[in-house]
Enzyme design. Structure first.
Site, PDB file in Angstrom:
ATOM      1  N   LYS A  17       0.659  -1.222  -0.217  1.00  0.00           N
ATOM      2  CA  LYS A  17      -0.320  -0.093   0.007  1.00  0.00           C
ATOM      3  C   LYS A  17       1.126   1.700   0.317  1.00  0.00           C
ATOM      4  O   LYS A  17       0.716   1.846  -0.763  1.00  0.00           O
ATOM      5  CB  LYS A  17      -0.503   0.095   1.690  1.00  0.00           C
ATOM      6  N   THR A  18       2.730   1.408   0.712  1.00  0.00           N
ATOM      7  CA  THR A  18       2.837   2.245   0.563  1.00  0.00           C
ATOM      8  C   THR A  18       3.315   2.252  -0.893  1.00  0.00           C
ATOM      9  O   THR A  18       3.804   3.885  -1.398  1.00  0.00           O
ATOM     10  CB  THR A  18       4.247   1.769   1.657  1.00  0.00           C
ATOM     11  N   ASP A  52      -3.551   7.241   3.890  1.00  0.00           N
ATOM     12  CA  ASP A  52      -2.918   6.139   4.946  1.00  0.00           C
ATOM     13  C   ASP A  52      -3.587   5.301   6.014  1.00  0.00           C
ATOM     14  O   ASP A  52      -4.194   6.179   7.185  1.00  0.00           O
ATOM     15  CB  ASP A  52      -1.597   6.163   5.123  1.00  0.00           C
ATOM     16  N   GLU A  53      -3.299   4.235   5.921  1.00  0.00           N
ATOM     17  CA  GLU A  53      -4.569   3.703   7.834  1.00  0.00           C
ATOM     18  C   GLU A  53      -5.095   3.830   8.047  1.00  0.00           C
ATOM     19  O   GLU A  53      -6.075   4.244   9.557  1.00  0.00           O
ATOM     20  CB  GLU A  53      -2.879   3.585   9.202  1.00  0.00           C
ATOM     21  N   GLN A  92      -6.673  -5.113  10.106  1.00  0.00           N
ATOM     22  CA  GLN A  92      -5.166  -4.943  11.362  1.00  0.00           C
ATOM     23  C   GLN A  92      -5.633  -3.806  12.032  1.00  0.00           C
ATOM     24  O   GLN A  92      -5.092  -2.956  12.404  1.00  0.00           O
ATOM     25  CB  GLN A  92      -4.544  -4.460  10.365  1.00  0.00           C
ATOM     26  N   ARG A 128       3.330  -9.921  10.093  1.00  0.00           N
ATOM     27  CA  ARG A 128       4.645  -9.623  10.228  1.00  0.00           C
ATOM     28  C   ARG A 128       6.491 -10.124   9.966  1.00  0.00           C
ATOM     29  O   ARG A 128       6.995  -9.521  10.129  1.00  0.00           O
ATOM     30  CB  ARG A 128       5.041  -9.178  12.027  1.00  0.00           C
TER      31      ARG A 128
END
Length: 743
Positions: A44-45, A226-227, A257, A606
């Protein structure tokens, strides 16, 4: 939509060349509202940066008309660095919610009754003010609980009166709301805002001033967030207001998340976005670039049990990788032993470095035994989220002088300044000063700076008055870095710390590091002043500091690991009551258990190369003073069939057992044999001594001074206790050796 798909398939724009088809679709949808449900590790970044670059280079949008909002300074910095390599401009606004709001409020604070040099209160300043209000009103409330309610009230954009209606079933509702009301009044009087205020006051500013609102709505024609799953109501309201004119709002998030509902995040914002912007185009990113297939299998099976989500199935072109392993130890000590010995073995083989490993846990109270074991094996490690540099007493004390120089209404900073170095001013004099200043409706510093020789408090505070007057005058003619060095010497900060012990030397070195950091800030940002520096360190969050960690194993909670990745991950303590927590298991709200499951999903994803899921079959329970059998986490059962159990040997238990080799029994799952090797004789600790230390007790150590017990002894065989000392921070001590006394 068909046109967009066709354009994505045929698009040869070099800016979008690195994107896959899933990513190109939302990148090319530049007009109107867009929601992207992006799975863990799905890039996504990359999508966000390439979309911004495409807006500038492909659609010729003025960079100043682009606003990108992230949740951490580290993410914002990474995005800026990526874009600097892609397009020849850094003019777009890329920042956190708090940094953006602080910037707007610095310009327009007078509109909402603050001056532009307002202070920003971190968690410590907030807690200290709340404690003072509770004590002044002799209320039977805990500081942490009230602080939580203050944030909850503000994140929902309520005042104390309306918040009371929302929590009136709480027996302490009236007292809580009384503290909230006084707290807000004191912040305004001190010309200070906490983190929540930055968002709340920015929304307030935009709502009450049409001219300011129109300016920023027209300035930020394209907004990217974002997020998005971690936004609370006030943050969502902010971006809604800013995007009302052009509707070019692009949000990326992963409802799987969302792990911060306890601090106001509302996963429902994902679905509300589609309702509030009916023309929204929704996309999914399901290709994972981070993890192996054997890591994604349990992750997908686990999260599929959650109902409140956009259904996604992560997939990857990466290799299968090593199988995910479940390790079942006899006790939590053996569980930690397995983790430490496995890390040691992989480091010795040259396969990995210490920084490649992460030990993730649901609660940080588990960290001590892992610290012990890593120390026993000589493995460098860091407990992430511990007592951080800018939270250390000597740093806070020094920064209080800078805060007062830029904002003389900040009573909290001024009280701290009065106490360090000691100036012969007692608690009674400070209280008298506070009451007189309050009665005259001025701050404590303002009153002191206007003292006359005939005033009753003149003799007590004249030294402070003269110091501040001289510092203000000298500041006008000095560079920031030189001034702070001068301030430290003039005030005698290092002399006040002393040089008698190793701790004193460490604290003096911290002051040197502070001066160096301010010099570096001043050289890097020659146009910025003290206010800018204080803002930058106050808004620094936990995750922004991890990149500075050396080659060490990371021990951290799952919450703190959000947004990070590691080649090898150990998710530990997977038993009922710990992960998931008891309160989620016993909750009437099914959303609580769904959030625990999302936390587990975050922990799993992770991992890049190898994942270990560990648990014990027994645990020492302090309350009953017995070793009790514990149950396997339901999350492991939900993932059953996605990983294979292996038999293993475990040699040389280095800390508690003699170096005998023994094998585990061959069953369907991994576990240590109950035929335990003979224990090495250990020095016993008096049980009454252990039982005398409870969480919250004030204690005294001959070397470290006074502190409060944060984690009492949980295992009689090791007898370690964790104390947060007033002056030196958090220490874990052995009761066999520590000269510790209960006050």
């Amino acid at each position: 939509m068909n046109n967009i798909v066709e354009e994505a398939l045929n698009n040869n724009d070099l800016i979008l060349d690195e994107l896959n088809k899933e990513q190109k679709l939302p990148a090319l949808t530049t007009e109107g509202p867009v929601l992207v449900s992006a799975g863990a590790g799905s890039g996504k970044t990359r999508l966000l940066t390439h979309r911004i670059a495409y807006l500038v280079k492909g659609k010729f949008i003025n960079p100043r008309n682009i606003l990108a909002i992230t949740f951490t300074n580290k993410a914002a910095k990474e995005m800026r660095e990526r874009l600097a390599k892609m397009i020849d401009t850094t003019e777009m606004q890329i920042s956190t919610f708090h940094s953006l709001c602080a910037k707007l409020l610095r310009r327009h604070a007078p509109i909402i009754g603050f001056s532009q040099n307002f202070s920003i209160y971190g968690d410590e300043e907030k807690s200290r003010l709340v404690k003072r209000i509770i004590d002044d009103n002799t209320l039977n409330l805990t500081v942490n609980n009230v602080c939580w309610h203050i944030s909850e009230c503000k994140s929902k954009l309520l005042d104390a009166q309306n918040y009371y209606k929302a929590i009136m079933s709480n027996k302490d509702a009236l007292d809580i709301c009384k503290v909230i009301e006084v707290y807000c009044y004191e912040c305004q009087k001190n010309n200070a805002m906490d983190f929540d205020d930055l968002i709340v006051n920015c929304v307030k500013l935009l709502e009450i001033d049409k001219e300011v609102r129109s300016f920023y709505q027209n300035l930020y024609k394209y907004i990217l967030v974002d997020e998005f799953q971690d936004t609370n109501y006030s943050q969502y309201k902010l971006i809604k207001v800013l995007s009302e004119m052009h509707h070019n709002i692009f949000v990326v998030g992963d409802e799987d998340q969302c792990i911060y509902t306890w601090r106001g995040a509302e996963v429902i914002n994902m679905s509300n976005f589609v309702k509030d912007f009916p023309e929204t185009k929704v996309f999914k990113l399901e290709q994972n670039y981070r993890s192996t297939k054997n890591i994604l299998r349990p992750a997908n099976k686990l999260i599929d049990s959650n109902k409140n989500r956009f259904k996604k199935v992560l997939w990857t072109d990466n290799e299968d990788g090593p199988e995910t392993e479940e390790i079942v130890a006899y006790s939590d000590l053996e569980e930690a032993e397995f983790v430490a010995s496995t890390i040691k073995s992989k480091i010795q083989s040259g396969e990995y470095n210490p920084k490649d490993f992460a030990i993730l846990m649901r609660v940080n109270a588990l960290s001590r035994i892992y610290e012990e074991k890593l120390l026993a094996y000589g493995i460098a490690h860091q407990v992430y989220g511990g007592f951080k540099f800018y939270e250390r007493k000597e740093i806070k004390d020094t920064l209080s002088y800078l805060k007062v120089l830029v904002n003389d209404k900040d009573n909290d900073a001024f009280i701290r300044l009065l106490g360090f170095p000691k100036k012969g001013i007692g608690e009674k004099s400070v209280k008298d000063l506070y009451l007189i200043a309050h009665s005259k409706n001025v701050s404590m510093c303002e009153y002191v700076m206007n003292l006359k020789p005939s005033d009753s408090l003149y003799k007590k505070f004249v030294i402070v008055k003269d110091q501040i007057a001289k510092l203000k005058e000298d500041l006008k003619s000095m560079q920031l870095g030189d001034f702070v060095d001068y301030l430290v010497k003039m005030i005698g900060i290092k002399e006040a710390i002393g040089n008698k012990t190793e701790e004193d030397q460490t604290r003096q070195m911290n002051i040197d590091d502070l001066v160096r950091s301010i010099r570096q800030f001043s050289e890097t940002n020659p146009d910025m002043n003290i206010t800018d520096y204080l803002e930058s360190v106050t808004l620094l969050r936990d995750i922004d500091e991890l990149e500075d960690v050396n080659n060490t194993v990371t021990i951290t909670t799952v919450h703190s690991a959000k947004g990070l990745e590691f080649p090898v991950v150990f998710v530990v303590g997977l038993v009922e009551g710990l992960f998931p927590l008891s309160r989620a298991i016993n909750s009437d709200n099914p959303d609580d258990l769904e959030e625990e499951r999302r936390l587990m999903y975050v922990a799993i994803t992770r991992a890049k190369n190898q994942l270990y899921l560990t648990r014990s079959r027994t645990k020492f329970v302090y309350e009953t003073r017995r070793t009790e059998v514990v149950r396997c986490s339901r999350f492991l059962k939900e993932m059953s069939g996605t990983y294979k159990a292996q038999n293993f040997e475990f040699d040389n238990l280095v800390t508690r057992y003699s170096p005998n080799t023994y094998k585990v029994e061959t069953t369907g799952e991994k576990y240590f044999s109950e035929n335990k090797p003979e224990k090495i004789e250990e020095k016993k600790v008096n049980n009454e001594l252990i039982a005398s230390f409870q969480k919250g007790d004030r204690v005294f150590h001959t070397h470290f001074g006074e502190g409060v017990v944060t984690i009492p002894v949980t295992d009689f065989s090791t007898a370690f206790i964790t104390v947060k000392f007033d002056k030196v921070g958090i220490k874990t001590l052995s009761l066999r050796f520590a000269p510790l006394k209960k006050i």
